[in-house]
Design an enzyme around this catalytic site. Sequence first.
Site, PDB file in Angstrom:
ATOM      1  CG  HIS A   1      -0.191  -6.977   1.993  1.00 36.59           C
ATOM      2  ND1 HIS A   1      -0.837  -5.891   1.434  1.00 36.59           N
ATOM      3  CD2 HIS A   1      -1.157  -7.876   2.278  1.00 36.59           C
ATOM      4  CE1 HIS A   1      -2.139  -6.120   1.402  1.00 36.59           C
ATOM      5  NE2 HIS A   1      -2.365  -7.325   1.919  1.00 36.59           N
TER       6      HIS A   1
ATOM      7  CD  GLN B   1      -3.359  -0.776   3.292  1.00 35.59           C
ATOM      8  OE1 GLN B   1      -2.586  -1.707   3.205  1.00 35.59           O
ATOM      9  NE2 GLN B   1      -4.570  -0.910   3.810  1.00 35.59           N
TER      10      GLN B   1
ATOM     11  CG  HIS C   1      -7.450  -6.200   0.562  1.00 32.79           C
ATOM     12  ND1 HIS C   1      -6.624  -6.392  -0.500  1.00 32.79           N
ATOM     13  CD2 HIS C   1      -6.717  -6.499   1.679  1.00 32.79           C
ATOM     14  CE1 HIS C   1      -5.428  -6.789  -0.057  1.00 32.79           C
ATOM     15  NE2 HIS C   1      -5.469  -6.862   1.260  1.00 32.79           N
TER      16      HIS C   1
ATOM     17  CG  ASP D   1      -3.509 -10.329   4.776  1.00 38.05           C
ATOM     18  OD1 ASP D   1      -3.009  -9.660   3.858  1.00 38.05           O
ATOM     19  OD2 ASP D   1      -4.527  -9.956   5.381  1.00 38.05           O
TER      20      ASP D   1
ATOM     21  CD1 TRP E   1      -3.524  -4.157   9.000  1.00 34.02           C
ATOM     22  CD2 TRP E   1      -1.563  -4.121   7.917  1.00 34.02           C
ATOM     23  NE1 TRP E   1      -3.500  -3.039   8.203  1.00 34.02           N
ATOM     24  CE2 TRP E   1      -2.308  -2.997   7.530  1.00 34.02           C
ATOM     25  CE3 TRP E   1      -0.294  -4.309   7.351  1.00 34.02           C
ATOM     26  CZ2 TRP E   1      -1.832  -2.063   6.606  1.00 34.02           C
ATOM     27  CZ3 TRP E   1       0.177  -3.384   6.444  1.00 34.02           C
ATOM     28  CH2 TRP E   1      -0.587  -2.276   6.083  1.00 34.02           C
TER      29      TRP E   1
HETATM   30 FE   FE2 Z   1      -4.257  -8.176   2.509  1.00 31.89          FE
END
Ligand code: FE2
Length: 421
Positions: free
Chosen positions: A58, A151, A209, A308, A314
Amino acid sequence: MKIINARLRHKPELYTVTIADGKFSAIQTQQGELAAQDGDTDAGGNLLCAPFVEPHIHLDAALTAGEPAWNQSGTLFEGIERWGERKPLLSEDDIRSRAMATIELLVQNGVQAIRTHADTTDPSLIGVKTLCAIRDELKDKITLQVVAFPQDGMMASAEATRQMEEALEIGCDVVGGIPHFEYTRELGEQSVKHLLALARQYDRLVDVHCDEIDDPNSRFLEVLACEAMFHDMGARVTASHTTAMHSYDNAYCSKLFRLLKNSGINFVSCPTESIHLQGRFDTYPKRRGVTRVKELRDAGMNVCLGEDSIFDPWYSLGNGRLLRTLDFAMHICQMMGYQDFASALDFITDNSARTLCLENYGIAVGNPASFILLDGEDDYSVLRKQGDVLLSVRNGKVIMQRRPAEVMTAPWITPPAFARH
Ligand code: FE2
């Protein structure tokens, strides 16, 4: 350009690789080691390998950890909340500078193709616009695919659904989704069917996802695979994460594997991200929460590995080194047998290239001369040493070169040559 004393994967001999007009023009076995002539590049017995491919990152969120607040719980859901607070601060300059810094990090570590997700639930779509612009600007230098990624959920509002389509109109290469985060199971199923319809309508790839949760009842993967199979889209469809599969009942998983195999879809696992985010609602025993990489591979399916995140809400570590991600995967997924090591690089090279549907990828006469030189002689030694990327060449042009660090040790610490490993 001529590279001498190179090793190729799964081959014991030394090779001379010749490049002309940006393509591999000859790949020849050597009779022993050669002395470098003027203009030769001496690989020194190191591994000449197809470039690394980052299939899941991302870039719009990279390098934002702690802004404006840190993810304290370490859960995926708090990550989404923290990102929600960062989104109003996004601007083209902000995204561009962080994305370019992250791309540079990836290039320094041997990556030449990247699939990035871009959040479509920000009303300005600034992430989509900026990443598509960077993709176009860098098209002769690196392969960048942009995923339209909702998202906060594609079915969360009429606006969110409309913005997905707008992102495709702007030029996203891939249709994304997040069915396990939609408000209901029914909306999750609808989102999968809708995104596949969008992919057919706009002639785009798909990367969802999918079931990124420890809930064993999260079963959107079967919907994705079935729809892909019925519409004969499998090779163009990817299921990312599928961490719920870690928690599926084995009987269900056995039945599911038949569908997955028949569908021909691809899988991306992000082991560092998943081992960090999943299992957060467990006490002990605590689930690893990484999808069944080994079992999918052994059943003949295409699985690759991505990072990722790099320093985002995250996951606040990460450094662009896919060899680190691979090392984690080998441990977490218990792929520590000799044969596992001998083909380990597949997970970050050939398998990822297949996921991204890259054409003319790999070291073969006639293909574009794109490759990396790794410190190590084969998959096993590169993995064990976490070998540096010494050289990265794209279409016959050097895009990265690294001089190995020189490390001096006291004479007493150096063992006799025969005892070295
Ligand atoms: Fe992801």
